[in-house]
Design a protein around this motif. Structure first.
Motif, PDB file in Angstrom:
ATOM      1  N   ILE A   1       5.811   2.955  16.482  1.00 10.72           N
ATOM      2  CA  ILE A   1       5.830   3.259  17.908  1.00 10.72           C
ATOM      3  C   ILE A   1       6.907   4.308  18.153  1.00 10.72           C
ATOM      4  CG2 ILE A   1       5.932   2.307  20.239  1.00 10.72           C
ATOM      5  CD1 ILE A   1       3.820   0.962  18.431  1.00 10.72           C
ATOM      6  N   THR A   2       6.522   5.427  18.735  1.00  8.29           N
ATOM      7  CA  THR A   2       7.482   6.481  19.062  1.00  8.29           C
ATOM      8  C   THR A   2       7.739   6.465  20.558  1.00  8.29           C
ATOM      9  OG1 THR A   2       6.589   7.840  17.260  1.00  8.29           O
ATOM     10  CG2 THR A   2       8.002   8.940  18.871  1.00  8.29           C
ATOM     11  N   PHE A   3       9.020   6.450  20.924  1.00 11.62           N
ATOM     12  CA  PHE A   3       9.351   6.424  22.361  1.00 11.62           C
ATOM     13  C   PHE A   3      10.571   7.286  22.657  1.00 11.62           C
ATOM     14  CE2 PHE A   3      11.595   2.724  20.558  1.00 11.62           C
ATOM     15  CZ  PHE A   3      12.868   2.858  21.086  1.00 11.62           C
ATOM     16  N   LEU A   4      10.726   7.610  23.926  1.00  8.31           N
ATOM     17  CA  LEU A   4      11.907   8.321  24.408  1.00  8.31           C
ATOM     18  C   LEU A   4      12.787   7.359  25.190  1.00  8.31           C
ATOM     19  CD1 LEU A   4      10.510  11.735  25.745  1.00  8.31           C
ATOM     20  CD2 LEU A   4      11.635  11.295  23.559  1.00  8.31           C
ATOM     21  N   ALA A   5      14.087   7.516  25.046  1.00  4.27           N
ATOM     22  CA  ALA A   5      15.023   6.661  25.782  1.00  4.27           C
ATOM     23  C   ALA A   5      16.221   7.479  26.238  1.00  4.27           C
ATOM     24  CB  ALA A   5      15.478   5.498  24.903  1.00  4.27           C
TER      25      ALA A   5
END
Length: 276
Positions: free
Chosen positions: A199-203
């Motif tokens: 899972i690739t996400f931005l934070a």
């Protein structure tokens, strides 16, 4: 601006945007003028670095997991910490309940059918000469009360080689099986019916624990000093990725705050892992 060091190309893009200069010029200067010495590079460019606004900076992180619904629950509800996963109507909560396992997070107990197990972590920390059984209980308690945050990687060479087959089943299930061996059948069910995903996400910066970026001494620094140290961490790791032409094999771990939920809109991609 996005801090993305998942690849050499993405690291180059970050450095280019940070300095607003073509990467080839920056790297030539780094190698020739500063002899690939980061400290010299830092000192020479500190005034400019200090002027760069990173208030809107986002971080790209990957999270390795497995599930039986092709990430439907994650796409709908996001990625939650372990306490919430064990307390809310999640897939793991339901599977554990079907096998007689329930967690009362508030009262610090694990219920195994008709047996109540004390999982107050502090109690086990204050006791010496723990039995093998109590050590396993302590490990469960530690995961639930001190290590329950969402984790990921800023970079890692081979994400599925890290840890305990987390792309096949949750590590927490592995820990439970060590304590309650009859849950092995449940573990096998998860492995046989799930798929692994990255899972690739931005934070944002405020969603991470400080230990992701700073030494413990940084808590004594003022806000400006902390920001400068963060910039130093960002640039060092991005340049290291570019110059060494490799991604860290052991991984640069991203520790999210304990109360952080990765919301569905933060998720960029759910990629199935197609190899063992």
């Amino acid at each position: 601006m996005i801090f993305d060091i998942q690849s050499i190309a993405s690291s180059e893009k970050f450095i280019e945007e940070f300095f607003n200069t073509p990467i080839i010029k920056l790297i030539e200067k780094y190698i020739i003028q500063y002899n690939s010495n980061f400290d010299e590079f830092w000192i020479a460019n500190k005034e400019y670095i200090d002027s760069v606004d990173i208030s809107d900076l986002k971080f790209k992180v990957i999270h390795v997991t497995s599930n039986m619904d092709e990430c439907s629950e994650i796409r709908t509800n996001g990625i939650k910490n372990l306490q919430r996963v064990l307390s809310e109507k999640t897939t793991l909560y339901t599977l554990l309940s079907n096998h007689g396992i329930q967690f009362d997070i508030k009262n610090r107990i694990l219920i195994n059918k008709d047996r109540v197990i004390d999982i107050d972590y502090k109690k086990y920390c204050n006791r010496g000469n723990l039995s093998d059984y109590d050590k396993k209980v302590k490990n469960i308690a530690r995961k639930v009360y001190t290590d329950y945050q969402v984790n990921g990687f800023f970079s890692i060479k081979d994400p599925i080689s890290y840890g305990t087959n987390i792309h096949k089943r949750p590590e927490f299930i592995f820990n439970l099986v060590e304590l309650i061996p009859e849950l092995r059948k449940m573990e096998n069910h998860w492995v046989e019916n799930s798929k692994g995903y990255i899972i690739t996400f931005l934070a944002a910066n405020d969603q991470f624990q400080n230990i992701s970026f700073y030494d413990f001494e940084d808590i004594y620094y003022n806000k400006k000093e902390q920001e400068l140290n963060l910039k130093k961490w960002l640039l060092y790791n991005a340049i290291d990725c570019i110059i060494d032409c490799s991604i860290n094999n052991t991984g640069i771990i991203a520790y999210m705050n304990t109360n952080t939920i990765i919301r569905p809109e933060q998720i960029l991609e759910c990629s199935e892992i197609t190899r063992e």
